[in-house]
Motif scaffolding. Structure first.
Motif, PDB file in Angstrom:
ATOM      1  N   LYS A 109       1.163   1.695   5.854  1.00 18.73           N
ATOM      2  CA  LYS A 109       2.294   1.363   4.978  1.00 18.73           C
ATOM      3  C   LYS A 109       2.005   0.123   4.149  1.00 18.73           C
ATOM      4  CE  LYS A 109       6.530   2.408   3.702  1.00 18.73           C
ATOM      5  NZ  LYS A 109       6.715   1.501   2.566  1.00 18.73           N
ATOM      6  N   PHE A 167      -0.299   1.184   1.294  1.00 21.58           N
ATOM      7  CA  PHE A 167       0.353   1.974   0.249  1.00 21.58           C
ATOM      8  C   PHE A 167       1.335   1.135  -0.567  1.00 21.58           C
ATOM      9  CE2 PHE A 167      -0.532   5.644   3.263  1.00 21.58           C
ATOM     10  CZ  PHE A 167      -1.628   6.082   2.537  1.00 21.58           C
ATOM     11  N   ASP A 168       1.926   0.112   0.049  1.00 20.42           N
ATOM     12  CA  ASP A 168       2.859  -0.755  -0.667  1.00 20.42           C
ATOM     13  C   ASP A 168       2.150  -1.802  -1.507  1.00 20.42           C
ATOM     14  OD1 ASP A 168       4.979   0.598   0.389  1.00 20.42           O
ATOM     15  OD2 ASP A 168       5.421  -0.877   1.964  1.00 20.42           O
ATOM     16  N   LYS A 215      -0.774  -3.370  -4.064  1.00 23.71           N
ATOM     17  CA  LYS A 215      -1.546  -2.969  -5.242  1.00 23.71           C
ATOM     18  C   LYS A 215      -2.916  -3.650  -5.267  1.00 23.71           C
ATOM     19  CE  LYS A 215       2.022  -0.697  -6.774  1.00 23.71           C
ATOM     20  NZ  LYS A 215       2.039   0.783  -6.710  1.00 23.71           N
ATOM     21  N   TYR A 230      -7.949  -1.439   2.761  1.00 20.63           N
ATOM     22  CA  TYR A 230      -8.550  -0.145   2.393  1.00 20.63           C
ATOM     23  C   TYR A 230      -9.555   0.322   3.445  1.00 20.63           C
ATOM     24  CZ  TYR A 230     -11.171   3.412  -0.185  1.00 20.63           C
ATOM     25  OH  TYR A 230     -11.784   4.579  -0.570  1.00 20.63           O
ATOM     26  N   ALA A 288       1.979  10.232   0.655  1.00 18.67           N
ATOM     27  CA  ALA A 288       1.718   8.812   0.389  1.00 18.67           C
ATOM     28  C   ALA A 288       0.338   8.622  -0.227  1.00 18.67           C
ATOM     29  CB  ALA A 288       1.844   8.017   1.684  1.00 18.67           C
ATOM     30  N   ILE A 289      -0.633   9.383   0.227  1.00 20.66           N
ATOM     31  CA  ILE A 289      -1.985   9.303  -0.342  1.00 20.66           C
ATOM     32  C   ILE A 289      -1.973   9.728  -1.805  1.00 20.66           C
ATOM     33  CG2 ILE A 289      -4.308  10.302  -0.243  1.00 20.66           C
ATOM     34  CD1 ILE A 289      -3.914  10.508   2.817  1.00 20.66           C
ATOM     35  N   ARG A 307       0.417   9.580  -3.938  1.00 15.42           N
ATOM     36  CA  ARG A 307       1.109   8.600  -4.784  1.00 15.42           C
ATOM     37  C   ARG A 307       0.377   7.261  -4.856  1.00 15.42           C
ATOM     38  NH1 ARG A 307       6.171  10.286  -2.108  1.00 15.42           N
ATOM     39  NH2 ARG A 307       6.080   8.325  -0.953  1.00 15.42           N
ATOM     40  N   SER A 308      -0.665   7.107  -4.069  1.00 14.32           N
ATOM     41  CA  SER A 308      -1.361   5.817  -3.998  1.00 14.32           C
ATOM     42  C   SER A 308      -2.260   5.604  -5.209  1.00 14.32           C
ATOM     43  CB  SER A 308      -2.199   5.750  -2.719  1.00 14.32           C
ATOM     44  OG  SER A 308      -3.364   6.556  -2.852  1.00 14.32           O
ATOM     45  N   SER A 309      -2.836   4.403  -5.264  1.00 14.24           N
ATOM     46  CA  SER A 309      -3.738   4.049  -6.368  1.00 14.24           C
ATOM     47  C   SER A 309      -5.184   4.453  -6.093  1.00 14.24           C
ATOM     48  CB  SER A 309      -3.679   2.539  -6.615  1.00 14.24           C
ATOM     49  OG  SER A 309      -4.044   1.825  -5.430  1.00 14.24           O
ATOM     50  N   GLN A 355      -9.155  10.569  -2.955  1.00 14.77           N
ATOM     51  CA  GLN A 355      -7.938  11.191  -2.430  1.00 14.77           C
ATOM     52  C   GLN A 355      -8.239  12.564  -1.830  1.00 14.77           C
ATOM     53  OE1 GLN A 355      -4.546  11.546  -4.993  1.00 14.77           O
ATOM     54  NE2 GLN A 355      -4.349   9.338  -5.339  1.00 14.77           N
TER      55      GLN A 355
END
Length: 374
Positions: free
Chosen positions: A220, A223-224, A226, A231, A265-266, A268-270, A276
């Motif tokens: 979490k 994912f929150d 930036k 990682y 969540a993956i 929507r992640s950066s 991915q």
């Protein structure tokens, strides 16, 4: 509207006892525990016999020989003879053909066929372990997208034992270093992608402590954020955890964070799209049905929608190696595409046309063989 998950034949209620080997129309005796396995198929140890108690390859040897030595290759005869055999029987057929006809059956089929049909037929005859070794070399000849897709299926989410078996086989038989070959073929500028594959290819069992609550919190935070902090921890959790532990993490993440799947969540992640795909393959192996059935069904469906005959062929043949499971993947494929026609119809549509007739017969035959014996 949320659809209800399909009901699959369970291992306990299935007509196929486990462990098992499959021949069309009948159930074979359970395999001895001392046999090696790869992708849940039996790998015969030591010297492969030229026949088994429940399978004599003589008629198949003659059929393959006749199909390849007439006035042109009889692809219909060739396909019909081969789609009914499981991975273990293919190992025996390879030995028997070499003994009786003094030629490698895979080399013969490569010389007599072409295109994606050749890839599918060679993959089928190779059986699970030799087939994946063949795919490794085929991947190096593909565009970046297809190569990545094949690499993912070869090494992501695999057991340490399966990876060790594949690593040992390609080294001994093909003189190939599995890890080096994959890492050197990946795009040089995508360090995150390389890092994810390195994690998948780790040989030893992780010594980190497994703590579901802590790892859910770490995911979490990543994912929150930036900044990319944590990682490396995310890669550890998703790509270097035992399957049972990753399943617990994915379930706990969904329960704690408002019914949001870890896979969502993956997405929507950066994280870059290529990496991915690696993470999603691992996570979708444990989400939903918990056996990767929907994951494999979605990948088959995606290949149809993308009109990618190569990936469709690879995914169908690899699924066919474990036939009882493949039956359930077919059920999932149809469930996930309501109103779009059965998998058989959709595959037939993709491979329509005179130029694809051999591939169409091969893929349709594989799907038909998946039907449970009546």
């Amino acid at each position: 509207m949320t659809a209800t998950n399909p009901t699959y034949p369970s291992n306990s209620s299935s007509p196929f006892p486990m462990p098992y080997s499959v021949a069309v129309g009948r159930i074979l005796e359970p395999q001895p525990e001392e046999c090696n396995t790869y992708l849940q198929t039996t790998i015969i140890k030591g010297q492969v016999p030229s026949n088994l108690d429940y399978y004599s390859p003589q008629s198949d040897v003659e059929t393959v020989y006749k199909a390849c030595h007439g006035a042109g290759t009889d692809n219909k005869m060739l396909t019909k003879a081969l789609i009914k055999l499981g991975s273990e029987q293919m190992q025996v057929l390879q030995v028997a053909y070499k003994q009786q006809r003094q030629k490698d059956i895979i080399a013969l089929i490569e010389s007599e066929t072409s295109g994606v049909y050749r890839t599918g037929l060679v993959l089928l005859v190779s059986g699970a372990l030799r087939g994946d070794a063949y795919l490794l070399q085929q991947a190096l000849r593909q565009n970046q997208e297809n190569m990545l897709a094949i690499f993912i299926e070869l090494v992501v989410g695999r057991s340490k034992q399966d990876l060790a078996t594949l690593r040992e086989y390609v080294s001994a038989v093909n003189n190939i270093n599995l890890d080096q070959t994959i890492l050197e073929a990946l795009p040089k500028d995508n360090l995150a992608l390389k890092q994810s594959f390195r994690k998948c290819l780790l040989e030893g069992v992780s010594t980190r402590g497994y703590d579901v609550e802590r790892e859910v919190a770490t995911l979490k935070k990543f994912f929150d954020s930036k900044t990319g902090e944590h990682y490396s921890d995310v890669l550890d959790i998703i790509l270097d955890s035992p399957e049972a532990h990753l399943r617990s993490v994915a379930s706990a993440y969904k329960s704690k964070y408002y019914d949001v799947d870890l896979s969502a969540a993956i997405i929507r992640s950066s994280i870059d799209k290529a990496t991915q795909k690696v993470l999603l393959y691992a996570v979708l192996s444990v989400e939903e049905d918990g056996e990767g059935l929907n994951r494999d069904a979605r990948r088959i469906n995606a290949a149809i929608e993308e009109r990618n005959e190569l990936l469709l062929t690879i995914r169908l043949v690899r699924a066919h190696w474990y036939l009882a499971r493949f039956q359930r993947v077919v059920v999932a494929s149809d469930f996930l595409r309501p109103g779009k026609g059965s998998l058989l119809i959709r595959v037939s549509s993709l491979t329509a046309g005179w130029h694809n007739r051999n591939l169409r017969k091969l893929l349709k035959g594989i799907i038909k063989v998946s039907a449970p014996p009546s």
